[in-house]
Design an enzyme around this catalytic site. Structure first.
Site, PDB file in Angstrom:
ATOM      1  N   TYR A 109      24.273 -31.440 -14.010  1.00  0.00           N
ATOM      2  CA  TYR A 109      24.459 -31.029 -15.404  1.00  0.00           C
ATOM      3  C   TYR A 109      24.772 -29.537 -15.540  1.00  0.00           C
ATOM      4  O   TYR A 109      24.934 -29.040 -16.642  1.00  0.00           O
ATOM      5  CB  TYR A 109      23.215 -31.354 -16.239  1.00  0.00           C
ATOM      6  CG  TYR A 109      23.085 -32.822 -16.564  1.00  0.00           C
ATOM      7  CD1 TYR A 109      23.326 -33.784 -15.600  1.00  0.00           C
ATOM      8  CD2 TYR A 109      22.713 -33.236 -17.832  1.00  0.00           C
ATOM      9  CE1 TYR A 109      23.201 -35.126 -15.881  1.00  0.00           C
ATOM     10  CE2 TYR A 109      22.589 -34.583 -18.126  1.00  0.00           C
ATOM     11  CZ  TYR A 109      22.836 -35.526 -17.147  1.00  0.00           C
ATOM     12  OH  TYR A 109      22.716 -36.855 -17.431  1.00  0.00           O
ATOM     13  N   LYS A 117      16.443 -38.425  -4.153  1.00  0.00           N
ATOM     14  CA  LYS A 117      17.277 -39.261  -3.287  1.00  0.00           C
ATOM     15  C   LYS A 117      17.519 -38.463  -2.003  1.00  0.00           C
ATOM     16  O   LYS A 117      18.650 -38.244  -1.563  1.00  0.00           O
ATOM     17  CB  LYS A 117      18.592 -39.592  -4.022  1.00  0.00           C
ATOM     18  CG  LYS A 117      19.474 -40.588  -3.348  1.00  0.00           C
ATOM     19  CD  LYS A 117      19.046 -42.030  -3.555  1.00  0.00           C
ATOM     20  CE  LYS A 117      19.891 -42.958  -2.720  1.00  0.00           C
ATOM     21  NZ  LYS A 117      19.428 -44.360  -2.758  1.00  0.00           N
ATOM     22  N   ASP A 171      16.178 -44.964  -6.745  1.00  0.00           N
ATOM     23  CA  ASP A 171      16.515 -46.381  -6.996  1.00  0.00           C
ATOM     24  C   ASP A 171      15.263 -47.251  -6.964  1.00  0.00           C
ATOM     25  O   ASP A 171      15.088 -48.154  -7.804  1.00  0.00           O
ATOM     26  CB  ASP A 171      17.597 -46.899  -6.024  1.00  0.00           C
ATOM     27  CG  ASP A 171      17.476 -46.336  -4.616  1.00  0.00           C
ATOM     28  OD1 ASP A 171      16.665 -45.412  -4.427  1.00  0.00           O
ATOM     29  OD2 ASP A 171      18.162 -46.824  -3.703  1.00  0.00           O
ATOM     30  N   ASP A 215      17.312 -37.932 -16.928  1.00  0.00           N
ATOM     31  CA  ASP A 215      18.049 -38.414 -18.101  1.00  0.00           C
ATOM     32  C   ASP A 215      18.082 -39.942 -18.085  1.00  0.00           C
ATOM     33  O   ASP A 215      17.782 -40.614 -19.080  1.00  0.00           O
ATOM     34  CB  ASP A 215      19.477 -37.831 -18.048  1.00  0.00           C
ATOM     35  CG  ASP A 215      20.201 -37.964 -19.380  1.00  0.00           C
ATOM     36  OD1 ASP A 215      19.579 -38.429 -20.355  1.00  0.00           O
ATOM     37  OD2 ASP A 215      21.385 -37.597 -19.449  1.00  0.00           O
TER      38      ASP A 215
END
Ligand code: NAD
Length: 332
Positions: A123, A170, A203, A227
């Protein structure tokens, strides 16, 4: 008395902020509003959707509450929210996700908090075209930003009697960027051994949140994952109409619902103002007006427990105005 910058926003923004304002006033809050408009409509007048006087107003008052603003998709001006977060260094995006008793939703016992890093990651807006062939976005992760967001999560956990902080990442794939986030989280955890700590790959976090949301307490993560997972979490407890948010920095705070401007339902007096009202509850607590905040919290809890006056998104038929009037009647 506190002076607060009020940005109504667009789409359903003016409807939900007007409802919020009525509820806050009914609770007797000691607040004077300074209304400042931002959004696409300001482009013609000021050449920017976020005029300098809006930023100046927040800098002067230190606290703002805003309605959602529409961001053009795939073209046009940069998100006002991202601009505000970066220009005021609002590095924390705090999103408490809690079930209301009596409100029919996927789960009835969720009580977790998403702490989302708010200034960098994908972002940061660092992207460029590679001719007509492609485009590249830079995922920027820095150690100071990781450190301060994880420290905020642990401080929040301690102050709010929370037991566990979970870092979401991740790092198995993005070993350098998310690896830095995870390693920094582990370092901060070492200094806060009185709060339990674990980590979860994003995930797996998405699946586990859908299966067993009650297992989670405070979850801290980089911007993009925050988000996405906070919208996912809102779906667990009744949808986007419910969940409040706060953008917090060292010097300023801007409170806002998690949802967007919902153009499909704007102007129809059917939007659910709960998320914006709950954002005001967070703001009142931040301002030290706890008694007023609790009055509003209790009134919302009664309305949902009774379950009669509900907006369409929650399966009811009440308009925004009817719902707001009901909350006010419970305050009085
Ligand atoms: P959205 O949150 O506006 O809408 C998603 C869905 O939720 C829609 O079905 C909508 O009708 C529903 N919904 C949202 N808020 C609701 C409420 N209070 N009551 C009842 N139903 C509600 O998300 P979107 O459609 O992806 O985005 C629309 C615009 O909002 C975009 O321009 C986006 O950039 C902007 N946006 C702004 C903010 C912000 O200002 N903080 C946040 C997210 C999205």
């Amino acid at each position: 008395m506190s002076i607060v910058t009020l940005i109504p926003g667009d789409g359903i923004g003016p409807e939900v902020t007007s409802a919020m304002r009525k509820v806050v006033e009914a609770a007797g809050a000691d607040i004077q509003w300074e209304v400042a408009e931002a959004g696409a409509a300001q482009m013609d007048k000021y050449g920017t959707p976020l005029p300098q006087h809006v930023i100046d107003s927040i800098k002067k008052n230190k606290v703002a509450i805003k309605g959602p603003v529409t961001t053009p998709v795939g073209k046009g001006f940069r998100s006002i929210n991202v601009q505000l977060r970066q220009s005021l260094d609002l590095y924390v995006n705090l999103r408490p996700v809690k079930s209301f008793k009596g409100l029919k939703s996927r789960y009835e016992d969720v009580d977790l908090v998403i702490v989302r890093e708010n200034t960098e990651d994908l972002y940061a807006g660092i992207e460029h075209k590679i001719g007509d062939y492609g485009a590249e976005s830079i995922k920027l992760i820095t150690k100071p930003a990781c450190k301060r967001i994880v420290e905020f999560a642990f401080d929040y956990a301690k102050k709010n009697n929370r037991k566990k902080v979970t870092a979401v990442h991740k790092a198995n794939i993005m070993k350098l960027s998310d690896g830095l986030f995870l390693n920094t989280a582990r370092e901060v955890a070492e200094e806060n051994k009185n709060v339990e700590f674990d980590d979860l790959i994003v995930d797996a976090a998405a699946m586990n949140l859908v299966l067993n949301p009650e297992k989670y307490d405070v979850m801290v993560m980089p911007n993009l994952y925050g988000d996405i997972l906070s919208d996912l979490c809102s779906g667990l407890v009744g949808g986007l109409g419910i969940i409040p948010g706060a953008n917090i920095g060292k010097d300023y705070a801007v409170f806002e619902a998690v949802h967007g401007s919902a153009p499909q339902i704007s102007g129809q007096n059917i939007a659910n103002p709960t998320a914006e009202i709950q954002s005001a509850v967070m703001m009142l607590k931040y301002l030290g007006q706890t008694e007023c905040a609790e009055k509003i919290e209790n009134a919302l809890a009664k309305v949902f427990e009774e379950g009669i006056v509900l907006t369409q998104d929650l399966g009811g038929t009440a308009t925004t105005t009817e719902f707001t009037d009901k909350v006010i009647s419970e305050i009085k």
